[in-house]
Design an enzyme around this catalytic site. Structure first.
Site, short mmCIF file in Angstrom:
data_model
loop_
_atom_site.label_atom_id
_atom_site.label_comp_id
_atom_site.label_asym_id
_atom_site.label_seq_id
_atom_site.Cartn_x
_atom_site.Cartn_y
_atom_site.Cartn_z
N GLU A 143 0.96 -1.45 -0.30
CA GLU A 143 0.07 -0.19 -0.02
C GLU A 143 1.00 1.02 -0.32
O GLU A 143 1.81 1.87 0.73
CB GLU A 143 -1.26 0.01 1.69
N GLU A 189 20.84 35.97 -18.59
CA GLU A 189 21.06 34.76 -17.22
C GLU A 189 20.28 33.46 -17.32
O GLU A 189 19.84 33.35 -17.43
CB GLU A 189 20.13 36.07 -15.81
#
Length: 1654
Positions: free
Chosen positions: A962, A1438
């Site tokens: 699970e 940049e």
């Protein structure tokens, strides 16, 4: 044979008003006799008469008898859709407008509905494939949108993205085991072709031929069945005859017939193209899908009605079928009837039938490899005298009727007449296919229902399909016809033409009110899947083939008990010191073949039927029916009703293609009172049906024997606190093994026994709600372990040999991290927590049969402190230990979250399992929230837990049984976070598997569908399918997570894709590599040499604005240390350096009146030193540091700033332009406006409360940029030869859900409001249309007189457009975008933008919260700029990544960032054709990062701020960047070491520790703090000396006035220093004093003023 008619016999007076009925009757009788001649001239009965004679004598009972039989093996079951009805995306990716788009936009459909979005199938290929897998369809017939591939209908307009959509669809179908069948034309003609005449124009034949040629060429290797046209009669009659359909032409006389003529020729050309060019290679079939009703004589005994019925068929079906399947020409009946009307109605014209040439007849005849039939209903036809009214009924002299006894549908055109299909098939076989032995494909059959009411229980459609399919079966089995396919229309509800979405044909309901367009199976979907599974209607259902594979068991060896702390603490030693980058780095790879992918549920949560068919009451039934705190007083009485919905559950499982399904047995459903004597066979039957159904689809049942729902009768006898339960449970298990074990090979005895013991018998939150925390949990666990062991031995001794299965137990555990991994007490506490939770059960089973020593010692000690005579923890005998040890064949683990623990002395009284542990619990450092507060998502814990199990329990085979995430019940379909959850958690499992060698064998997601979530009722959900608990049918609808999980399973993990793979290659020669800084961030010297105040000086000195109260007063001191900066650039092998000019350093008050020569001199020195190092300066004029004096008069809000900026730019061009050849006007105007003038989080800190300031600022920036550009272009470009543009920043925007058109639109809109805000005016001339429209509409809606977005004048548009020499781009990260509908009162930029963003959990983080690492976003953005703005030259100005926290010069995260981002940029160049000219890394060194101060560091070089000299030290990433620069890209390592990689960068020094550093100060080795103290003393001393010198100079001046001018100048300079320099702080460098000279004033101010005025 031919005949002629006597005009006078029909029109005695030659006028149409007096038509002779006797004459017509004569010729109709003659016509009947002529029909006995077949097309070769031989005498034979006419086809229609033959069929009619065969069936006319049938009684109704005989006709309607249901045939129980099956279709031949290999029969093709299909379902269909049509492009314009389902795709949506009407203008996406360059798609052209179709006639149906045009029709809808003109308001001709029901309720003004359009097909713009439809079912959104353009983005939901996976969703549609899911439906096909669910209904077991083996064939999917879809149509291709001509306008999506050729937007204007011509091949010259080809759109690759449109073609790629069908590539994806076809590939997905094949991957799902579904055969694709493509229809080339289903009514959606490109509007551009219609504007040229559409199907009435002969030129369309060539256009269609080109379209077909392309489709065959592109898709023919995968598509083996083609329909050229679907229902062309509808196109001719409704589109160009009655005008009911687009193009809405009402011309039944000429256009309708001309359209048919051109369609037939187009069909023939397409067939010949395939036949001549592709058939041999591709081996497919090409046909046409013709629609036809069946026609019966209204009065069977009336021969005229019999003949009229045949005319009806010839006018409908024969119009197209006869030329193709018979002789290349129209039927003789059709032609003769039209000739008759010409004679009757002349000079009026009621029909103009074009004539085929002999060559055309030859070209058309035989152009079909099968007969495709679309059939929906039947008609009763009577003979009539139609007169001279255009239209098929009047021209054909017939009338059609419906029998009042025929069942109706929502459409008057469709009645339920199933037996008509069999007769029509017989007619087709006799008339058209038998001679060439062609197969018949039923290419469309279905019925419409009306929207409204119970849309899911479409029982009428179920009966409709059963009836029609059974008639097809009769045609095959009783009549011997070669029918090979049956196609149901349609897969899902869609846009049904004029009826819009009001009529529904789908097997799946589509909610058109929900923009997610969820698809939910109707009853008919399940019924059709049952028919296809049975291959018809067998008398006795054939046994399903069951695939059972035995499992290999391996007895776990006995292991020594765990130490205290256990040796598994190596897991913490290995992982707990990982950096964020190491912890979060995504791993690409796959699991081993045979990995078991599963999904789970449990009985009480989904079954319902709580008291059905003899089921006994469970403890959860009792609990939920009594007083409790479950929200909405919910219970599991009905739950998902899975007890009655096995087919629905199997649909979901096979649609997802899971390999295993974990479910639990309801003990009380099998043994109502818990004992074998109460056996309930109906319960057993239910599970048999479920198990057999799973195995039929090759899904392994993983069966849990006990998942918390104990029979209440057993609880009444003591429940798990009673030792008698051990034998009772064993007997229950024995029965299950014996009953189901021949098919079930994976058994789990208990699910989460920890939960049973603690939550059920300790704190009493779960039933049986016993609150006895000090002792009951230990007794219950003791019994559970012994019960488990006995069940295991029962299987081992009685069944394993014959059944060959596995038995285990599912244990649950949270992973536990020590609060301080370097604190031994916390490590011991963490180990103790693991032993108390996981070891409580795992240690006895997987180690030595006994509890962990840590647990025994803790409980024993606590018991003694509590004054008890013996421990509260029961003990096992040696025999019991041996019996329990090794009773698991594999290790099954349920895992959801992670906790952080520390040692704590907890309470002694009252006794409790919880306080026995002596731990404190906190949330982990890094987590994601879920709908259940306690279950925070902490993915990295999964890997560590699996490693713990490996280390602690002898490397067992592990199954994750699970794992899942809770969401709120309101999240029904688009469960984005659950997708992130699975993506992260499964990847951690993969890391454990691939990197750590953990023997993980399977993973089970929780859960299959929303269900009863215990104490949370139905308000929290774990399901991959949404269940509507308010609907009595409990409909299941797949969520997005179902599709995502399917892909993970199909990929068997996360294989590296082309997106992630590194491309080896090089950038173009001359590519400009650079790095960058900005003046305020690095220069310091904030008041030196006459510099004026900037807005950042003002802002950073305002309390509360900057983190840690940092300022840029000193920053990196690059004003002094720039020579060192240049050395760093050289070490990186860079030839370019981007920096910005400080406007207030040049013009202190922002105007020419305050010109500061010292500032010019500084930048000249910097530029000269760069050039001397062969480094080209790239200069930004404005990087946010506006002179404060200009802000005081309004800053960028004031229009006067445009001239001020132009003046400033002029100064810089004048002084530096002969040396600077690369100029940037503005850096990131978006940030200037949004952060500076909207949020107020950047200088000048303005908050926009009106929604106008932001836009006005942006407006002025654009105008200022344009003026600077034109100034350079007009005055300086010719003599200086540089380039100039602007740098814009932009994220890349992904849709939050790529399956959702709304999110795709949101991503586009986000970019328009972000990038386009400034790029559009510069590159296109004005703001994006969406910005102008939205802002204006929202402004006017609240009563404003005009838009808040300023408008450019025509002159300004021309002035701004084209003011670029390149596109400067700053890019750092990407976002996931979705639409948000803000209140109209929210008059602001974000309200206008209407979008919100999230980040994918799997994206690496950085030192900045906003910066996630998404390298391929850069490539996408570059490609977007290329496509959107005309492929301009682009410079990335940049790009970089930050870190924060402790300094580590080994910045592997930065290397990873640059390697992947730069490589994506190279892909954009080499693969996408982007004209990228340069790349600039941000930043050269750590610096002042605006509002974050110095906390976030982007630099290649570390700047040690604890040392007043601010030394720069290279980080490891410099080596990598230098190699990329040196190699101009990425040389292929397969070709051996490249010489460009051999250069070593500047030596890297280890990361400094401020506490350990020593500095040399006046010859002494002392600490930085001591040096700083010494420096303060020295500065104070120097201050006294300087002031003394100033006083002496003044006295000398007074005493000796004839002194030379040198002392006078010196005094002035000292005075300047005293009033400006020494007011700053004690850290000002002596360099300023020792090197100061009077600047040589050049007479330039007036010159610049003059140039500006000019």
């Amino acid at each position: 044979m031919s005949s002629s008619m006597s005009w006078p016999r029909i029109l005695p007076d030659g006028e149409s008003k007096k038509i002779s009925e006797a004459g017509l009757s004569y010729y109709h009788k003659m016509h009947c006799w002529l029909l006995i001649f077949d097309h070769s001239g031989d005498v034979s009965p006419a086809s229609y008469q033959t069929v009619w004679d065969k069936f006319s004598s049938q009684s109704a009972a005989e006709r309607d008898t249901f045939l129980n039989d099956v279709f031949p093996g290999g029969f093709q079951w299909a379902v269909s859709s049509e492009s314009f009805k389902v795709e949506g995306g009407w203008s996406e990716d360059g798609k052209g407008e179709t006639i149906w788009d045009h029709f809808g936009h003109e308001g001709h459909a029901f309720n003004n509905q359009t097909a713009d979005l439809a079912c959104d199938s353009y983005y939901k290929v996976d969703y549609d494939a899911y439906l096909l897998r669910g209904i077991l369809a083996k064939t999917y017939q879809f149509s291709i949108s001509w306008a999506r591939i050729f937007p204007n209908g011509r091949k010259e307009s080809f759109q690759e993205k449109g073609a790629q959509y069908y590539d994806k669809l076809i590939d997905t179908l094949i991957q799902s085991g579904v055969e694709p069948v493509a229809t080339l034309y289903h009514w959606d003609l490109p509007q551009a072709l219609q504007d040229l005449g559409g199907w009435t124009s002969d030129t369309i034949v060539e256009a269609f031929k080109d379209f077909a040629d392309f489709c065959f060429s592109r898709y023919g290797s995968r598509v083996k069945t083609w329909n050229t046209f679907s229902s062309p009669w509808v196109v001719s009659n409704y589109g160009y005859g009655t005008g009911q359909h687009p193009p809405s032409i009402k011309d039944p006389v000429v256009a309708s017939f001309q359209v048919t003529h051109n369609i037939l020729k187009s069909h023939a050309e397409a067939w010949h193209i395939y036949n001549d060019k592709y058939r041999k290679q591709q081996g497919g079939r090409v046909g046409i899908a013709l629609n036809s009703d069946w026609a019966e004589p209204r009065v069977p005994a009336n021969q005229q009605d019999v003949v009229a019925a045949e005319r009806y068929l010839q006018f409908m079906l024969g119009w197209f079928a006869h030329p193709i399947f018979v002789d290349g020409d129209y039927p003789a009946i059709l032609k003769s009837q039209i000739d008759l009307k010409k004679q009757q109605c002349s000079p009026s014209e009621v029909a103009r039938l074009p004539v085929f040439t002999d060559a055309e007849k030859t070209r058309i005849q035989g152009t079909a490899d099968f007969f495709g039939l679309n059939h929906y209903t039947s008609r009763l036809v009577s003979h009539s005298t139609g007169g001279c009214v255009p239209g098929p009924h009047s021209v054909g002299d017939f009338q059609s009727h419906a029998d009042s006894s025929w069942n109706t549908t929502v459409s008057d055109d469709v009645r339920y007449v199933p037996w008509g299909l069999r007769r029509l098939l017989n007619y087709i076989a006799t008339e058209y296919t038998s001679a060439r032995k062609l197969p018949i494909f039923i290419t469309g059959n279905g019925m419409p229902t009306e929207y409204g009411g119970d849309v899911l229980h479409d029982n009428q459609r179920v009966e409709f399909l059963r009836g029609y399919i059974n008639e097809a079966l009769k045609a095959i089995r009783l009549d011997g016809l070669d029918v090979q396919r049956f196609t149901v229309q349609s897969l899902m509800d869609g846009f049904e033409g004029p009826q819009g979405y009001n009529h529904r044909f789908g097997l799946h309901y589509v909610d058109f009110e929900d923009l997610n367009r969820p698809r939910t199976p109707k009853r008919s979907a399940y019924a059709y899947s049952e028919i296809t599974e049975d291959n018809g209607f067998p008398v006795v259902k054939a046994s399903k083939k069951i695939h059972v594979s035995e499992q290999q068991s391996k007895k776990s060896p006995a292991l020594p008990p765990s130490e205290v702390p256990s040796t598994s603490k190596v897991v913490w030693e290995k992982f707990s010191h990982q950096s964020h980058f190491q912890r979060r780095m995504y791993h690409y790879g796959t699991f081993q073949n045979g990995f078991q992918w599963g999904i789970s549920s449990s009985a009480y949560q989904i079954e319902g039927g709580w008291n059905a068919d003899g089921k006994g009451q469970s403890i959860w039934d009792t609990f939920t029916h009594g007083p409790n705190t479950i929200p909405e007083v919910a219970n599991g009485d009905v739950a998902c009703d899975s007890y009655n919905k096995i087919d629905e559950d199997l649909y979901m499982l096979r649609a997802m293609k899971v390999k295993s399904y974990r479910f639990s047995l309801s003990w009380s459903r099998i043994f109502p009172n818990g004992l074998r004597a109460s056996l309930n066979q109906k319960g057993v039957d239910y599970y048999n049906r479920l198990i057999n159904g799973l195995l039929a689809y090759n899904i392994t049942p993983m069966v849990t024997l006990y998942h918390w729902d104990l029979p209440q009768a057993l609880q009444d006898a003591g429940g798990w606190d009673s030792v008698s339960m051990i034998d009772i449970f064993s007997d229950y298990c024995d029965f299950c093994f014996a009953t189901f074990g021949d098919r079930v090979k994976f058994w789990i005895t208990f699910n989460q026994p920890h939960t049973i013991a603690w939550s059920g018998y300790g704190i009493g939150q779960f039933p049986p709600n016993v609150k006895s925390p000090g002792d009951a949990p230990y007794r219950v666990a003791h019994n559970l372990l012994k019960a488990h062991a006995k069940a295991y031995h029962t299987y081992d001794e009685k069944y394993r040999t014959s059944q060959g299965g596995l038995v285990s137990i599912s244990l649950n555990a949270d992973w536990v991290e020590p609060k301080n991994v370097d604190d031994p007490r916390d490590v011991v506490a963490a180990d103790r927590a693991m032993q108390f939770q996981l070891g409580w059960f795992a240690h006895p089973i997987f180690k030595n049969g006994d509890y962990p020593d840590a647990m025994k010692w803790q409980v024993g000690t606590k018991s003694e402190l509590q004054g008890l005579s013996q421990t509260r923890l029961p003990s096992f005998t040696d025999e019991e230990k041996a019996y329990i040890q090794g009773t698991a064949d594999v290790f099954c683990i349920n895992a959801y979250t992670t906790k952080k623990v520390y040692h704590a002395n907890t309470a002694i009284q009252p006794p409790s399992y919880e306080t026995d542990q002596d731990i404190g619990i906190e949330d982990p450092d890094e987590w994601y929230g879920t709908a259940i507060l306690e279950l925070k998502a902490v993915p990295y814990g999964m890997r560590r837990l699996l490693n713990w199990i490996k280390e602690e329990y002898g490397d067992p085979e592990i199954y994750v049984t699970e794992n899942g995430m809770a969401s709120d019940f309101l999240i029904t379909i688009d469960d984005t976070d659950r997708n992130f959850f699975f993506k992260m958690y499964i990847d951690e499992v993969l890391k454990a598997h691939n990197l750590d060698g953990v023997n993980v064998k399977g993973y089970t997601a929780s859960s299959l569908m929303d269900s009863f979530e215990w104490l949370n009722g139905y308000i929290k959900s774990f399901g991959l399918h949404h269940v509507d608990f308010k609907h009595p049918s409990r409909p299941r609808t797949p969520k997005r997570s179902a599709h995502e999980y399917y892909h993970i399973m199909m990929d068997n993990g996360f294989p590296e894709t082309e997106v992630e793979k590194i491309l080896y290659g090089h950038f173009p020669e001359g590519f400009k590599w650079s790095t960058a800084t900005a003046s305020y961030q690095t220069e310091g010297a904030w008041r030196a040499d006459g510099k004026g105040l900037s807005i950042w000086d003002q802002y950073s000195h305002t309390p509360g604005r900057i983190a840690n109260h940092d300022t840029g007063d000193i920053a990196c001191n690059s004003y002094v240390k720039f020579p060192r900066d240049v050395e760093m650039l050289q070490s990186l092998k860079l030839k370019n350096y981007r920096f910005s000019i400080s406007w207030p350093r040049i013009l202190p008050d922002g105007t020419l009146e305050s010109f500061n020569q010292a500032g010019i001199d500084f930048y000249n020195r910097l530029v000269d030193q760069l050039l001397a190092a062969n480094i080209q300066p790239q200069v930004t004029l404005y990087h946010w540091d506006l002179p404060q004096a200009l802000q005081d008069v309004g800053g960028w809000e004031n229009d006067t700033i445009i001239d001020r900026f132009r003046d400033y730019a002029n100064v810089m061009f004048h002084y530096l332009g002969d040396k600077v050849k690369f100029w940037i006007t503005f850096n990131e105007p978006y940030i200037m406006t949004i952060l500076g003038y909207n949020h107020g989080d950047h200088a000048p800190g303005v908050k926009d409360h009106t929604g106008t300031v932001t836009y006005n600022v942006g407006h002025n920036i654009l105008r200022a940029h344009a003026e600077a550009w034109h100034l350079y272009n007009d005055t300086y470009r010719a003599k200086q030869g540089g380039i100039i543009s602007i740098t814009l920043n932009s994220d890349w925007a992904f849709p939050r859900s790529p399956y959702k058109q709304e999110d795709v639109y949101a991503a586009w809109r986000y970019l328009q409001f972000f990038t386009g805000w400034f790029a559009h005016p510069i590159f296109k001339g004005d703001y994006p249309e969406v910005m102008k429209t939205v802002i204006k509409e929202r402004s006017l809606a609240v009563g404003l007189p005009k838009s808040r977005l300023p408008e450019f004048t025509p002159a300004e548009i021309q002035r701004i457009k084209g003011t670029h020499d390149y596109f400067g781009l700053n890019h750092y990260t990407s976002v996931l975008v979705f639409m948000v509908n803000h209140s109209i009162d929210y008059q602001a930029y974000y309200g206008d933008k209407g979008t919100a963003v999230v980040s994918d959990w799997s994206w690496l983080g950085s030192g900045s919260s906003w910066l996630k690492v998404v390298p391929h976003g850069l490539r996408n953005l570059l490609k977007f700029i290329k496509d959107e703005y005309g492929n301009p030259p682009i410079y990335v100005t940049e790009n970089g990544i930050s870190e924060h926290g402790p300094v580590d010069l080994n910045d592997i995260h930065r290397r990873h960032f640059y390697e992947n981002y730069i490589n994506q940029a190279m892909k954009a160049v080499l693969i996408d054709g982007v004209d990228l000219r340069g790349y600039t890394a941000w930043s050269l060194m750590d610096n002042f990062e605006w509002a974050m101060g110095y906390q976030e560091r982007f630099g290649f070089f570390y700047v040690n701020r604890s040392d007043p000299s601010l030394p720069r030290t290279p980080k490891e990433s410099t080596k990598f960047y230098m190699s990329v620069v040196n190699c101009n890209g990425f040389p292929d390592p397969a070709q051996g070491p490249h010489e460009c990689l051999l250069t070593d960068p500047e030596e890297t020094t280890p990361a400094p520790n401020p506490d350990d550093l020593e500095v040399n100060f006046l010859g002494l080795e002392i600490s930085p703090s001591e040096a700083e103290t010494g420096l303060y003393v020295l500065f104070a001393f120097l201050l006294v000396v300087v002031l003394g010198a100033a006083i002496m100079t003044f006295l000398c001046y007074k005493a000796k006035k004839n002194n030379d001018g040198h002392n006078e100048r010196l005094s002035k300079h000292l005075e300047t220093i005293g009033t400006s320099g020494f007011k700053l702080n004690h850290q000002i460098s002596w360099h300023y004093i020792s090197t100061i000279q009077e600047p040589e004033r050049k007479p330039v101010t007036e010159q610049v003023k003059t140039e500006t005025q000019k």
